[in-house]
Write a protein that holds these residues in place. Sequence first.
Motif, mmCIF file in Angstrom:
data_model
loop_
_atom_site.group_PDB
_atom_site.id
_atom_site.type_symbol
_atom_site.label_atom_id
_atom_site.label_comp_id
_atom_site.label_asym_id
_atom_site.label_seq_id
_atom_site.Cartn_x
_atom_site.Cartn_y
_atom_site.Cartn_z
ATOM 1 N N LEU A 114 0.829 -1.206 0.000
ATOM 2 C CA LEU A 114 0.000 0.000 0.000
ATOM 3 C C LEU A 114 0.866 1.259 0.000
ATOM 4 O O LEU A 114 0.392 2.344 -0.321
ATOM 5 C CB LEU A 114 -0.921 0.015 1.223
ATOM 6 N N ASP A 115 2.128 1.110 0.387
ATOM 7 C CA ASP A 115 3.016 2.262 0.352
ATOM 8 C C ASP A 115 3.183 2.772 -1.082
ATOM 9 O O ASP A 115 3.447 3.945 -1.304
ATOM 10 C CB ASP A 115 4.375 1.915 0.973
ATOM 11 N N ASN A 116 3.011 1.880 -2.039
ATOM 12 C CA ASN A 116 3.149 2.283 -3.443
ATOM 13 C C ASN A 116 1.997 3.164 -3.910
ATOM 14 O O ASN A 116 2.090 3.815 -4.946
ATOM 15 C CB ASN A 116 3.209 1.053 -4.351
ATOM 16 N N VAL A 117 0.885 3.089 -3.223
ATOM 17 C CA VAL A 117 -0.265 3.899 -3.627
ATOM 18 C C VAL A 117 -0.589 4.899 -2.514
ATOM 19 O O VAL A 117 -1.746 5.234 -2.294
ATOM 20 C CB VAL A 117 -1.493 3.020 -3.951
ATOM 21 N N SER A 118 0.462 5.318 -1.843
ATOM 22 C CA SER A 118 0.395 6.307 -0.755
ATOM 23 C C SER A 118 -0.757 6.032 0.216
ATOM 24 O O SER A 118 -1.523 6.909 0.578
ATOM 25 C CB SER A 118 0.337 7.729 -1.311
ATOM 26 N N TRP A 119 -0.834 4.804 0.625
ATOM 27 C CA TRP A 119 -1.769 4.354 1.669
ATOM 28 C C TRP A 119 -3.201 4.775 1.377
ATOM 29 O O TRP A 119 -3.948 5.164 2.266
ATOM 30 C CB TRP A 119 -1.344 4.889 3.037
ATOM 31 N N SER A 120 -3.567 4.656 0.153
ATOM 32 C CA SER A 120 -4.881 5.143 -0.259
ATOM 33 C C SER A 120 -5.993 4.205 0.210
ATOM 34 O O SER A 120 -5.983 3.007 -0.104
ATOM 35 C CB SER A 120 -4.908 5.272 -1.779
#
Lengths: 856, 418
Positions: free
Chosen positions: A571-577
Motif C-alpha cells: 500500500l506504500d506504493n499507492v500512498s496508503w490510499s
Amino acid sequence: MDEAIAQVKKALKDTAFTDTQIRDTVWNYYFDVDQSVNFLRDQWKRQENKKQSAPKKTSKAFREGLHFADTVTCWPGTGHCSSGKLRQSTQSSPSISKQKTPLVSRCQYGVSIFDGIPWGLTASMNTEISYCGRPTPRMGLLGGSSKLAALAKSRAAKRQQELEYQQQAHPMEDVQPATPSTSSAIPLPKSPLVLDTAVPSTPPASGASVSKRLTSLLAERSRDRDRTTSRAISPEKQSYLRRTGSHSPCTSSLSPKSDLSSASAVFSENIPSSFATSLCDSAFAQSTLSSAESPSSSLVPPRKDANQKAFDGMNGDEIWKMITNKPLFYLPVTEKQAEEIAKNFARPSPDDIIKDAQATKGGTASVTGSGPKKVQSQKGGNRAGLEKDMKSLSIQDHSVKVPQSKQKINVVEAFSSSHRKVHINFVVLGHVDAGKSTLMGRLLYDVGAIDARTIEKYKRDASNIGKGSFAFAWVLDQSAEERERGVTMDVAMNSFESSKVAFTILDAPGHKDFVPNMIAGASEADFAVLVIDSSLNAFEAGFTQSGQTKEHALLVRSLGVQRIIVAVNKLDNVSWSEFRFDEVKETLMPFLSAAGFSESQTSFVPCSGLSGDNIVNRSIRPELSWYKDRTLLEELESLTSVERDIGAPLQLSVTDVFKGGSSSAINITGRINAGNIQVGETVLAVPSNETAAVKSIAIADQPNDWAVAGDNVQIALSNIDIVHLRAGDILCATANPVRCAKTFSARIIAFQLRIPLIKGSNVLIYRGRTTEAARILRLVAVVDKNTGKITKNKPRHLISGQTAIVELEVIGSSFPMETFKTSKDLGRIVLRQDGNTVAAGIVEEILSVKNDSTSD
Amino acid sequence: MKLISKQLDKEGAGSIRLQPEEPADLWHAYNLIHTGDILKASTFRRITKDKDKDSTSGVTGTTSSSGSSQRIQLTLAINVQKTDFDPSAGALHASGPVAEESPHVRLGAYHTLDLALHRAFTLSKLPNAPWDSVALQTVTSACDPASRAEVGAVVLQPGFANICLVTEHMTLLRQRVEISIPRKRAADSAAGHDKAVTRFYAAVAVAMNRHFDYGNLKAVIIASPGFTGEQLLQYLLDSAAKDVDSGSATAGTNKMLIKSKNKFLLVHCASGHIHALNEVLRAPEVLARLADTKFARESATLEKFFSVLNEGEEMGGVKAWYGPKQVAAAVDRGAVKTLLISDRLFRSDDVKKRKYYVALVEQVRSQGGEALVFSSLHESGKQLDQFTGIAAILNFAIPELDDMSDDDERDVMQIEEH
C-alpha cells in the motif's frame, strides 16, 4: 515470572487476590498476562456473586489429584513434602468433618497436602518438573477417544453391576440419598461401601454423622500411616501399579472402581490408613468431578445412574452452597488457618476451567465465559476432542485404562493432557511478486523470530546483487537460486510462536510454473493468507485469468481451506490510499465469495511488507489512520484451529525424504492428516508397502514422543531403505493401509478451461506432494452444482465451470488415496493440464486398486 | 525406406518391395502389413533333415528322433495372420502359415518373419484388400528422404525426466530418470538438496549422451517448467567442456555435443511427464524450427481441434466433433474441414472397417477437406486414440450431431477395441 506477576497485579488493582493466587494463575497460563488477568477477573466476579469460594476449592483439590497422577513416577522426590502436608491434613480433616460434609473435608484434605511447602511456586515446580521428566507411561488422565470412552463405559457398566450387588448386601446405603452432599461427593459405589464397612455400628439415619466419624477416623489413621503405602493408594497410583504389575496387597485389591468388596475387605484388614488415604484421595477428586459434572452427568451414563438420586433436582451450585454455607467456625483450626485454607481454595486453577468446561457442556452450572476457550488454548486445539475428553474425565476412567503395554503411549490421552499452544498452519498465496516472502520475512522479523543481525546481513548481501528490497524475502527464500532470481520456487516452511499461538508458515511460490509446489504447501495448511499487490496495474495483472491470484484462491479453497485473510500489500506504493484498498476489496470479494469463501470467513488487512505497517505492529502513519481494525498478526491469532480426528488410524503425507546428516536414519517430513504417531511405532509406507519403525519425532524442531493429526512433523525412520520412500507417499497404520488407486471416480468442478475436458484427456493429478499422470476414462455425468442432480448423462465434453462425475485412470505408478468420505485430506485432488489447473475435485469411489502394490 | 519395386494392377492389388532403412520404417511397415497380406522376406529357420523326406514340417525345436537339425537362411512367403511391433526395440514380427512352396518348408507350416533393417521384403496385397490410397500414401511418405527429421527431446521437472527421440512418425521414450530430490530447508542440510540436484542433472546428461546422436539430430529440445531446463543445459555444456578437456572415453560424444550447441532448443512446458511433449511440440519455438514435420503438424491440429471444441458453445454451435458415427454424419453432409484420424484405425484386422475408413478419408479429400493421419506413436495420436481415434473440425455447425445417442459409443468401442 515476577514480571508477569507484577503485570497481573497491576491489572487487577481493584481485586483482592493474594500474591500466591496470582502467581499460581500466571503459572497456569504460562505467564500469559492477559489470560491470567481475565481469568482472575472472572474469578473475582464469581466470588463477588457467590461470596463463596468452594468450587475453587474442589477444583484445586482435583488438580492436586491430577498432579498426583502426574507425579506418580517421580514420587520419591515430591513424596517427601507431601507426607508432611498429609500430616497437616490429619489436623484439618477431623475438624472439617464437623461440617457434616465429608466432601469439604476431602477437598480440604486435598489442598492441605501441599500446605507444607511454599504453595504457589514450589508445588507447581514440583509438579512441573515431574511432569516434564516423566519417563514412564502417561497416565492419560484426560483421555477421551471414542475407544477409551467405550472402555470407560464398559467399566462403568461393570461398576454398576457391582453397585447393585452392594446395594443388596448393604441396605444401609439407601441412606445416602438423604444427604445430598455426601452422596454427591461420593458418586461411586465404593464410597457408600466404605461408610458401611468403616463404621459398621454407625446408625444409618444420619449420613452426615457417618461421614463425620468416618473422616475423623480416617484422619487419625492417616496420621501414622506408612508413607509408601499411602502413595500407592492414591487411585492413580493404583492404576499405575496395577499396570506395572506390582503386587502391593493394598494396591491390587484397592482399586476403588471395581473391587469394592475387596476394598472393604482391605479396610477391615490391617491397612486402614492407606485405605483412608485412598478414600480421601479418590473421594475428593471424585467429589470435585461429580459436583462439576453433576449437571452433565448424562455424559457418563453409568455414573448418572449412580448419582441420579443423589443429585435429584440439584445442580452443582446448589450443592456447593449447601456445603459451603456450613459455618466454618466449627473448625478447630484457627480462624486464620481457615482463611488460609479458604484462600488456597479461592485460587483459580486449570481445574476450574475444566470444571467450567464441563459445566458449560452440561449447560446448567455456573460458567465463566472464557473457561472453555482457555482450556482449548491450553490444550492446543481440538475443541470437540477436548470436550469429549471432558466427558470421560474421571478417576475411574483413568485407572481403568491400562490396556496397553508399558512402552505404548496413549497419544490421545497424552495429547489431551498436554498443554500445547494452539497450532495454526497457514499458507501464503498470491500472484508472483505480490510480496509474499517479504511479508512473511517481515512478520518473522517483527515477532522476533529472526534477529536484526541476520536481517542486516541479508540486506547487505541483497543490495550487493542489486536486490535490496528482497532482504526480508531471503528469510524464507533460502536457496541460492531463489535469491539470485528473486523468485520463490519451493514452499518454505517456518515456525514461530506468538504469546498465544504457535504458527507454521508455508510460503508458497507465486510463479505459474511452481503451482504444483503451491498445491503441496496449501495442502499442508488449514488457513490461507492471500497477498495482493495493490500497486497500480499489479493487482489487475494478478487478477486476470492467467494471473495466479484467482488460481491460488480457487485452489486453496478446493483443497479445503475455508478461512482466508487477504493482505493488501504494498500500500506504500499507492500512498496508503483507502480508496485503493476499498477498490481491491470490492473487486476481490465477489470473486472470493463465488469461490466459496464466505464474507465472515474473509478479512482484509491493508499493509506493507517492506515498511512493516500493520503486520505485527499497528501502523502509526497518519495516512493509514483510516484503518482501525486488526493487524495481520492479530488476524492470525484470531484463528481457531481446525478439529481433527486424532484417534483415527494414522495417515501421514510425506512431503520430503532425506538422509540425516551423520546418522544413517532416513528422515521424512510430513503432515499428519489423521490419527497419531509415536516413537517406536511401526508404520507402513504406501505405495511401496514397506514397513518402517519410527525412531524419533520432532514437531517444529522440538523432539517429542508423539504427534497427532494436524502436526507438521519430522520423523526419523529405521528399518526401511530410502528407495521405498518418495515425497508424496503416505505413511499409515499397518492395520489400516491406504489404498493405491488405479482407476477411480471423482466429482470435479472444471475451472476456466482453455480446452475442454473430454474422454481421454491427459491430466496430472495433484494431491499434496503426490503427482501422477492420469487420463479421463469416462465422463459419467454432468451434475448441477447446487443440487447435485444429474443434468446430463455421458457428456461428450466438459466446459468451464461445469461440475461432473468422471472416471479417471492413473497412468504409471499408482496413487495412494482414499475416498473423500473416509479421509478429507486424502480424498481431495486437483487436476492440471499443460500448466493450467483444469479442475478440482473429490474422490467418490475407488474402482480398482493397483495389483502389484510393491512397486519400487 | 527404399522402394525397390512396385507392381500393382488397376485395382491396387499387387506387390511392393521395400527396404527399411531406419527404425521408423519398421513402423511404416507395421502400418502397411495387414492380416491376409502375403509377406515375403529372407529369414532363418531350423530345419530337421529326415532320412525319408528332403523337407520336414520342422517346427522350430521339434524333437526328432533321427536326422540332424540345422539352422538355415531361406526366403519364405507367409500369409500374415498376426503382426507385432515393439517401438522401443525397433522390432517387427509377422507370423502366419507359409504361403509359397519352398524346398525346406512345407506349405501351411507356421513361420514368424522378423523384419530387420536393411533387409528388403515384398508385400503383396490380394484383390480383396488391395493397396488403398492411405497405404500408398504411407509408402510415399516413408520413402521421402526429406521427412527423416529426428529430434531429441528431454522433458523434465526437478527430479523427473523423460528422454525421448521424436521421429517423423514415432515418439520413442528412451529413458526415464527419476531421482528423489530433498526439499530445500534452512541452512544445515541445504547441501543435500544441491547434491541431489547435481546428481539428477548428471543422470540426465548421461542418458542423453547415450541415446542422442547429436550429429544426426535435427534439434535437441529441452523442455521444463521453471528453470530446470536452463540449468540442465548449463550443466550439459559445462560438463562436456570439462570432459573434452580431460580427454575421457566419452570425449567424442561431448565434442559433438559442443559442436551441436546451436541445435539445443529451450522450451517451457508444464511438467516433466511425457505427455507434456504434446505441449512442447506445438510451442512456437519448436514450430519455427520444425514446422514442416509431421509431429508438429499433428500437435498443432489437435490443439486446434480442442480450441474449436471449447469455443463451440459460445459460437452458436459446436464445430468440432469426435466419434465415428458423428464424424461419418458430418462427412456425409460435406461439413468436414479437417479430419483427424489415427493410423490405428487403418490397422484394423477387419478388412471392411479398413476400407470404410479409407473411403472416409478419400471422401473428405474429394470434398476439399484435409485429412490428417495421426501416428498413434506420437503423444498427439495417443491422445486422439483416447477419444475414439477419429475427430473432425467442421466448416459449419451441425446441431443434429448432438442428438446422436451415446449408445453409439458402445458400438464404437466395440468397433475400436477387439
